[in-house]
Design a protein around this motif. Sequence first.
Motif, PDB file in Angstrom:
ATOM      1  N   GLY A 206     -37.408 -21.091  78.572  1.00 37.36           N
ATOM      2  CA  GLY A 206     -37.453 -20.608  79.731  1.00 37.36           C
ATOM      3  C   GLY A 206     -36.241 -20.161  80.159  1.00 37.36           C
ATOM      4  N   LEU A 207     -35.168 -20.001  79.568  1.00 36.48           N
ATOM      5  CA  LEU A 207     -33.987 -19.625  79.983  1.00 36.48           C
ATOM      6  C   LEU A 207     -33.773 -18.104  79.921  1.00 36.48           C
ATOM      7  CD1 LEU A 207     -31.597 -22.449  78.583  1.00 36.48           C
ATOM      8  CD2 LEU A 207     -32.550 -22.616  80.370  1.00 36.48           C
ATOM      9  N   SER A 208     -33.168 -17.470  80.947  1.00 34.45           N
ATOM     10  CA  SER A 208     -32.752 -16.166  81.052  1.00 34.45           C
ATOM     11  C   SER A 208     -31.736 -15.793  79.946  1.00 34.45           C
ATOM     12  CB  SER A 208     -32.423 -15.774  82.516  1.00 34.45           C
ATOM     13  OG  SER A 208     -31.189 -16.437  82.889  1.00 34.45           O
ATOM     14  N   HIS A 209     -31.741 -14.341  79.699  1.00 34.22           N
ATOM     15  CA  HIS A 209     -30.825 -13.889  78.710  1.00 34.22           C
ATOM     16  C   HIS A 209     -29.950 -12.893  79.416  1.00 34.22           C
ATOM     17  CE1 HIS A 209     -30.266 -10.163  76.274  1.00 34.22           C
ATOM     18  NE2 HIS A 209     -29.358 -11.060  76.108  1.00 34.22           N
ATOM     19  N   SER A 210     -28.834 -13.074  79.427  1.00 35.61           N
ATOM     20  CA  SER A 210     -27.769 -11.928  79.808  1.00 35.61           C
ATOM     21  C   SER A 210     -27.027 -11.422  78.527  1.00 35.61           C
ATOM     22  CB  SER A 210     -27.108 -12.561  81.135  1.00 35.61           C
ATOM     23  OG  SER A 210     -26.011 -11.733  81.179  1.00 35.61           O
ATOM     24  N   GLU A 211     -27.055 -10.232  78.379  1.00 33.84           N
ATOM     25  CA  GLU A 211     -26.195  -9.581  77.390  1.00 33.84           C
ATOM     26  C   GLU A 211     -24.775  -9.658  77.697  1.00 33.84           C
ATOM     27  OE1 GLU A 211     -25.381  -7.712  73.754  1.00 33.84           O
ATOM     28  OE2 GLU A 211     -27.515  -8.366  74.546  1.00 33.84           O
TER      29      GLU A 211
END
Length: 332
Positions: A206-211
Amino acid sequence: MATIKDVAKEANVSIATVSRVINKSPKASKASIESVTLAMAKLGYRPNAAARALVSQSTQTMGVLVGDVSDPFFGSMVKAIDTVASQQGKHLLIGNGYHSETKEREAIELLINHRCDALVIHSKSLSSQELIGFAEEIPGLVLINRFIPEIADRCIALDNHKGSYLATEYLIKHGHQHIGYICSNHDIEDTHQRKAGYLQALQDNGLSHSESYIEYGSPDEEGGEKAMTNLLAKGFPLTAIATYNDYMAAGTLSVLEENDIDTPKNMSIIGFDNGLIAKYLHPKLTTVRYPIQMMAEKAAILALKLANKEAAKAETNMFTPTLVRRLSVVKA
């Protein structure tokens, strides 16, 4: 330089008798063996390896293709294969592919032309179809760190995706939510699989991903330094970093130390491979074990069995990575 004719004359036997002795024919008498051996020693005659191979159909050599033999990872791989080869009376011929399609192809062709009895191939740049073609041509060819479904029984590989997933999940379980990733810039399947494992672990928890949390560099200490420097410049609230391998982790640790960022108090780090360097870094590096020695031994044994036309298949095609807990990860 002495010739086989000179040996025959010195030993007072026929050329055919000398040939039988050289090629260890059971038809050679004890007296012939003694006289020919003495004559060869006296004249300094050394049998031609290529000629012997034509008679015996074996050069007693085993071929190995690595990425770069100067890399400690491949050094461990070669040593394990050499141990198995030596036990079978074989010698190694080693080619470097440098993750180049052309160099990998040239090295494999060279090993084949030298009539190696078996081949253990670490290829990252050649297409699956081309490697399948080589496998069809050479019965004793085995791939290591590469899985091709069409020749699965001749592949020994590691689940890179699972390894990177385990590493990232370990950081998450320690309470880290802002996790950066130091990634290799080599366009090979290991790179894509390990990055995908990192992203999957974030998603599943449930953790957001950021490039923007990902930086790239060469898979060595210098690449790790460059990538970590770039991450710090972005000013993100990172508390942990997962890395492509232990060498990039070493570079990461160096940059953190230079910037007075305490590891692991202010930044947890986890590596991949469990190379020799991992337990000598400060702090000792938590990492993912890549059982390359075991995999290399299995690949060598399989290649030799297949070369001898024995019915054989890999006991384990896909090896499972495991965590090695040391001191570079703490709770957020």
